[in-house]
Design a protein around this motif. Structure first.
Motif, PDB file in Angstrom:
ATOM      1  N   VAL A 124       0.847  -1.189   0.000  1.00  0.00           N
ATOM      2  CA  VAL A 124       0.000   0.000   0.000  1.00  0.00           C
ATOM      3  C   VAL A 124       0.883   1.241   0.000  1.00  0.00           C
ATOM      4  CG1 VAL A 124      -1.860   1.233   1.167  1.00  0.00           C
ATOM      5  CG2 VAL A 124      -1.718  -1.267   1.350  1.00  0.00           C
ATOM      6  N   CYS A 125       0.611   2.163  -0.902  1.00  0.00           N
ATOM      7  CA  CYS A 125       1.308   3.453  -0.898  1.00  0.00           C
ATOM      8  C   CYS A 125       0.312   4.548  -0.512  1.00  0.00           C
ATOM      9  CB  CYS A 125       1.935   3.754  -2.258  1.00  0.00           C
ATOM     10  SG  CYS A 125       0.781   3.868  -3.642  1.00  0.00           S
ATOM     11  N   GLY A 126       0.764   5.501   0.220  1.00  0.00           N
ATOM     12  CA  GLY A 126      -0.074   6.610   0.674  1.00  0.00           C
ATOM     13  C   GLY A 126       0.404   7.059   2.031  1.00  0.00           C
ATOM     14  N   SER A 127      -0.106   8.208   2.538  1.00  0.00           N
ATOM     15  CA  SER A 127      -1.072   9.050   1.889  1.00  0.00           C
ATOM     16  C   SER A 127      -0.585  10.482   1.796  1.00  0.00           C
ATOM     17  CB  SER A 127      -2.389   8.959   2.668  1.00  0.00           C
ATOM     18  OG  SER A 127      -2.754  10.165   3.273  1.00  0.00           O
TER      19      SER A 127
ATOM     20  N   LYS B 293       1.897  -6.237 -10.224  1.00  0.00           N
ATOM     21  CA  LYS B 293       0.790  -5.305 -10.417  1.00  0.00           C
ATOM     22  C   LYS B 293      -0.421  -5.647  -9.548  1.00  0.00           C
ATOM     23  CE  LYS B 293      -1.891  -3.122 -14.140  1.00  0.00           C
ATOM     24  NZ  LYS B 293      -2.082  -3.051 -15.608  1.00  0.00           N
ATOM     25  N   GLY B 294      -0.725  -6.905  -9.390  1.00  0.00           N
ATOM     26  CA  GLY B 294      -1.896  -7.314  -8.623  1.00  0.00           C
ATOM     27  C   GLY B 294      -1.784  -7.052  -7.129  1.00  0.00           C
ATOM     28  N   LYS B 295      -0.594  -6.731  -6.659  1.00  0.00           N
ATOM     29  CA  LYS B 295      -0.389  -6.467  -5.231  1.00  0.00           C
ATOM     30  C   LYS B 295      -0.386  -4.972  -4.908  1.00  0.00           C
ATOM     31  CE  LYS B 295       2.251 -10.598  -3.914  1.00  0.00           C
ATOM     32  NZ  LYS B 295       3.478 -11.070  -3.218  1.00  0.00           N
ATOM     33  N   ARG B 296      -0.589  -4.121  -5.897  1.00  0.00           N
ATOM     34  CA  ARG B 296      -0.455  -2.672  -5.683  1.00  0.00           C
ATOM     35  C   ARG B 296      -1.781  -2.041  -5.253  1.00  0.00           C
ATOM     36  NH1 ARG B 296       2.631  -1.579 -11.447  1.00  0.00           N
ATOM     37  NH2 ARG B 296       4.406  -3.006 -11.063  1.00  0.00           N
ATOM     38  N   VAL B 297      -1.725  -1.288  -4.163  1.00  0.00           N
ATOM     39  CA  VAL B 297      -2.889  -0.566  -3.651  1.00  0.00           C
ATOM     40  C   VAL B 297      -2.461   0.860  -3.313  1.00  0.00           C
ATOM     41  CG1 VAL B 297      -4.631  -0.429  -1.830  1.00  0.00           C
ATOM     42  CG2 VAL B 297      -3.883  -2.674  -2.666  1.00  0.00           C
TER      43      VAL B 297
ATOM     44  N   VAL C  15      -1.640   0.937 -11.256  1.00  0.00           N
ATOM     45  CA  VAL C  15      -2.061   0.663  -9.877  1.00  0.00           C
ATOM     46  C   VAL C  15      -3.537   0.270  -9.931  1.00  0.00           C
ATOM     47  CG1 VAL C  15      -2.335   1.576  -7.541  1.00  0.00           C
ATOM     48  CG2 VAL C  15      -0.398   2.326  -8.955  1.00  0.00           C
ATOM     49  N   PRO C  16      -3.857  -1.009  -9.775  1.00  0.00           N
ATOM     50  CA  PRO C  16      -5.250  -1.467  -9.952  1.00  0.00           C
ATOM     51  C   PRO C  16      -6.218  -0.879  -8.931  1.00  0.00           C
ATOM     52  CG  PRO C  16      -3.710  -3.315 -10.020  1.00  0.00           C
ATOM     53  CD  PRO C  16      -2.931  -2.131  -9.539  1.00  0.00           C
TER      54      PRO C  16
END
Length: 337
Positions: A112-115, A137-141, A167-168
């Motif tokens: 998870v990236c943010g915020s 890619k499927g692990k990106r939030v 980022v899906p």
């Protein structure tokens, strides 16, 4: 630079993830050459290459470097920040090749990236780490990252379009960010609450560190040096209400009795104590405003208009949703609370 909001939003996001039943830790890329700023060799090299192809950006970059070097780092403040992080975070450091291999394993379910302003649209170095390029890619939030500006310059449009499109699970923390992403990628990003609002004031109380304060005070927290007009009106308000002034950040040369102005050295824990005990909070800080709201304090959110970029969207997004837009001021009028 040690920033209260940056540290506390990371804590809040990790804590929110834990409450969903997952283990959480902060993952960093190793190789930084500075204790207080992100100076990785690859970042420096790519920034220099970008400057060579966009020489008009050189002066603004030099100004930013000079500003960063002019900041006096208080050793006690640095220790308070480091102690808070050591006590409340689980951190791991990986070199660039190692982190990619690790991300492909089953060790982590999601990244998870943010915020904070990790997706700054005007940066010379859109950091692949902040867009989770190291992870499948499927692990990106993305949870509530900010682009920090009200436009995307041409020199960053292509790369940001690619990075954000990959980022899906996508959300942002302000309406302006949603608009920019829609225009750039055609995608609809969900506008969500800043992580600090995912925890209650009671949750934050457990992290407070007591610090000596006057009995009745206005907490003034400024990330940019306010105008003389703002300073005058802060003093006018404090005088009319009979309060001391407690200062965090860039606020000095106040025309107010010196024995009634206080400059405490604070880390994140002390910051929470100062916010929770203030009679009034006056700030140009986004997170300063959020903590005032969370602690149900009287506050004024002052327009942070001291740079070339409009950064008002993040404050106004929150205030409009809470029907508190009257607490946002371009200038402090000195009127009663």
């Amino acid at each position: 630079m040690k920033n209260f909001g940056s540290v506390l939003q990371v804590y809040a996001l990790c804590e929110a993830i834990k409450r969903l039943g997952y283990h959480s830790e902060v993952v960093w890329q190793s190789g930084n050459m500075s204790k207080n700023q992100d100076i990785r060799p690859v970042k420096v090299i790519r920034t220099l290459l970008r400057l060579c192809s966009h020489p008009l950006l050189l002066w603004s970059t030099v100004k930013a470097i000079i500003e960063a070097k002019s900041q006096v780092i208080d050793e006690l403040k640095e220790k308070k920040f480091n102690d808070f992080v050591d006590a409340n975070f689980v951190q791991s450091f990986y070199d660039p090749e190692e982190i990619t291999k690790m991300a492909a394993t089953d060790k982590f379910y999601k990244f998870v990236c943010g915020s904070d302003q990790i997706w700054s649209s005007t940066t010379l170095y859109p950091d692949p780490m902040m867009y989770l390029r190291f992870a499948p890619k499927g692990k990106r939030v993305a949870y509530a990252p900010s682009l920090g500006r009200n436009y995307i310059p041409n020199y960053n449009k292509k790369i940001l379009k690619k990075y954000i499109s990959d980022v899906p699970c996508l959300s942002v923390r302000e309406d302006e960010g949603r608009r920019l992403i829609k225009e750039l990628t055609g995608r609809d990003a969900l506008v969500v609450a800043d992580p600090t609002l995912l925890l209650s004031s009671r949750d934050w109380d457990s992290l407070k560190i007591e610090i000596e304060t006057p009995g009745n005070y206005v907490l003034c927290y400024f990330l940019d040096t306010p105008s003389d007009d703002v300073k005058t009106n802060i003093c006018k308000y404090a005088s009319l209400s009979g309060r001391d002034i407690v200062v965090l950040g860039k606020l000095n040369n106040l025309n107010y009795p010196q024995n009634k102005i206080h400059f405490p050295v604070a880390g994140p824990g002390e910051f929470l104590h100062l916010i929770s005990n203030a009679s009034m909070v006056i700030t140009d800080s986004y997170h300063g405003m959020l903590f005032a709201i969370n602690y149900r304090k009287k506050f004024w959110s002052v327009e942070r208009a001291y740079s070339q970029y409009d950064q008002s969207s993040r404050q106004l997004t929150v205030l409009s949703r809470l029907d508190l837009k009257e607490r946002y001021l371009c200038k402090i009028s000195g009127k009663d609370e």
